[in-house]
Design an enzyme around this catalytic site. Structure first.
Site, PDB file in Angstrom:
ATOM      1  N   ASP A 152       3.403  -6.529  -3.704  1.00  0.00           N
ATOM      2  CA  ASP A 152       2.851  -5.532  -4.620  1.00  0.00           C
ATOM      3  C   ASP A 152       3.854  -5.078  -5.671  1.00  0.00           C
ATOM      4  OD1 ASP A 152       4.438  -4.264  -2.705  1.00  0.00           O
ATOM      5  OD2 ASP A 152       2.757  -3.332  -1.703  1.00  0.00           O
ATOM      6  N   GLU A 200      -4.742   0.826   0.766  1.00  0.00           N
ATOM      7  CA  GLU A 200      -4.853   2.185   1.299  1.00  0.00           C
ATOM      8  C   GLU A 200      -6.104   2.313   2.175  1.00  0.00           C
ATOM      9  OE1 GLU A 200      -2.389   3.965   1.162  1.00  0.00           O
ATOM     10  OE2 GLU A 200      -1.746   4.589  -0.831  1.00  0.00           O
ATOM     11  N   ASP A 244      -0.019   6.097   6.597  1.00  0.00           N
ATOM     12  CA  ASP A 244      -1.485   6.142   6.690  1.00  0.00           C
ATOM     13  C   ASP A 244      -2.076   4.795   7.128  1.00  0.00           C
ATOM     14  OD1 ASP A 244      -1.067   4.587   4.445  1.00  0.00           O
ATOM     15  OD2 ASP A 244      -2.151   5.889   3.060  1.00  0.00           O
ATOM     16  N   HIS A 289      -1.411   1.829   5.718  1.00  0.00           N
ATOM     17  CA  HIS A 289      -1.600   0.794   4.678  1.00  0.00           C
ATOM     18  C   HIS A 289      -0.652  -0.381   4.921  1.00  0.00           C
ATOM     19  CE1 HIS A 289       1.425   3.095   1.946  1.00  0.00           C
ATOM     20  NE2 HIS A 289       2.039   1.992   2.333  1.00  0.00           N
TER      21      HIS A 289
HETATM   22  C1  F6R Z   1       5.936  -2.442   0.125  1.00  0.00           C
HETATM   23  C2  F6R Z   1       4.629  -2.264   0.774  1.00  0.00           C
HETATM   24  C3  F6R Z   1       4.300  -1.050   1.558  1.00  0.00           C
HETATM   25  C4  F6R Z   1       5.449  -0.549   2.435  1.00  0.00           C
HETATM   26  C5  F6R Z   1       5.045   0.734   3.143  1.00  0.00           C
HETATM   27  C6  F6R Z   1       6.164   1.284   3.979  1.00  0.00           C
HETATM   28  O1  F6R Z   1       6.004  -3.673  -0.545  1.00  0.00           O
HETATM   29  O2  F6R Z   1       3.806  -3.102   0.623  1.00  0.00           O
HETATM   30  O3  F6R Z   1       3.196  -1.329   2.393  1.00  0.00           O
HETATM   31  O4  F6R Z   1       5.788  -1.541   3.349  1.00  0.00           O
HETATM   32  O5  F6R Z   1       4.651   1.667   2.199  1.00  0.00           O
HETATM   33  O6  F6R Z   1       7.193   1.722   3.137  1.00  0.00           O
HETATM   34  P1  F6R Z   1       8.616   2.112   3.741  1.00  0.00           P
HETATM   35  O7  F6R Z   1       9.202   0.878   4.292  1.00  0.00           O
HETATM   36  O8  F6R Z   1       9.390   2.610   2.555  1.00  0.00           O
HETATM   37  O9  F6R Z   1       8.368   3.149   4.766  1.00  0.00           O
END
Ligand code: F6R
Length: 263
Positions: A67, A145, A138, A140
């Protein structure tokens, strides 16, 4: 789904790095799906070490990132382009032509066609052999989301207020976090041959418990991993804190047959 619980993020990140090393040894032109955020930082550090000290060779490897924030230039300090350069690509030998990260600068009606082409490029590379995932508090995965279609493909998504708040520390202020992103879809992620999800810290405990033991629901997109034939979840003790069957998962790991062990 294989659930591996260990004390600390360092051990689990080293384990994930070894899974990648074994894949590249078996298949030098492997395609990796990569994530950003705080979670995979130790994994990237370990892969860099394996490259420098053991000669792990990425010269035939292709990569696809999950992403990117829409509206950020690739040199914006909080962009995932910048993150990937700083934390990984500047230190290993993945050829630049083999690196794919969704553009944060696509606009308006160009977006659907751009996303379709991103999917096509994944197919052209033979599909993703191993997909690294973090998980949002959450539930995701990528930036899919809650309420994302569980069959969704690469597309534009709107970040939830909670994710914008979680990611605010990477920006100058909470108001600076973009509202929109391009993300691989849940369906895109599910096509990877092997999914390796890392989850560290108490803040992830609820999402981890739902992922492993909850009902499958678009309200917690990571729960779809229960349907994946080859998903490995690498979870530290605080993130495992709300699992009801953690003793059983530890028991299963301790009794793995030798031929199945990577460590
Ligand atoms: C990042 C992504 C997100 C993160 C998630 C956790 O490329 O796709 O799904 O893996 O938001 O973020 P952290 O690791 O910062 O807690």
């Amino acid at each position: 789904m294989e659930v591996i619980i260990k004390n600390d993020a360092t051990t689990l990140s080293a384990y994930a790095a070894r899974l990648i090393r074994e894949l590249i040894r078996r298949k030098p032109d492997a395609t990796l799906g990569l994530a950003t955020g705080g979670t995979p930082l130790l994994l990237y550090r370990e892969l860099i070490r394996l490259h420098r000290e053991e000669g792990l060779d990425f010269s035939f490897v292709s990569t696809f990132n999950l992403d990117e924030y829409l509206g950020l230039a690739p040199d914006h300090p909080a962009s995932y382009h910048q993150y990937m350069r700083e934390n990984f690509f500047n230190h290993v030998n993945v050829p630049p032509a083999n690196i794919h990260i969704p553009s944060g600068q696509i606009q308006g009606d160009e977006i659907p066609e751009y996303c379709r082409r991103y999917e096509e490029e994944i197919q052209r590379a033979g599909g993703i052999d191993l997909q690294i995932l973090g998980i949002g508090s959450d539930g995701h995965i990528g930036f899919n989301e809650p309420s994302s279609a569980l069959t969704s493909r690469t597309r534009i998504k709107t970040l939830s207020p909670r994710t914008r708040q979680d990611n605010a520390p990477f920006f100058a202020g909470p108001g600076e976090v973009p509202h929109h992103v391009i993300t691989m879809g849940v369906g895109t992620i599910m096509e990877a041959h092997h999914i390796v999800l890392l989850a560290f810290g108490e803040k992830k405990a609820r999402a981890v418990a739902e992922t492993v033991e909850g009902p499958i629901s678009a309200l917690c997109p990571s729960t779809i991993l229960q349907m994946h034939p080859n998903a490995t979840l690498l979870i530290d003790e605080p993130a495992a804190g709300k699992l009801q069957r953690s003793e059983y998962y530890r028991w299963v790991f301790d009794h793995k047959p030798g031929w199945q062990r990577v460590l």
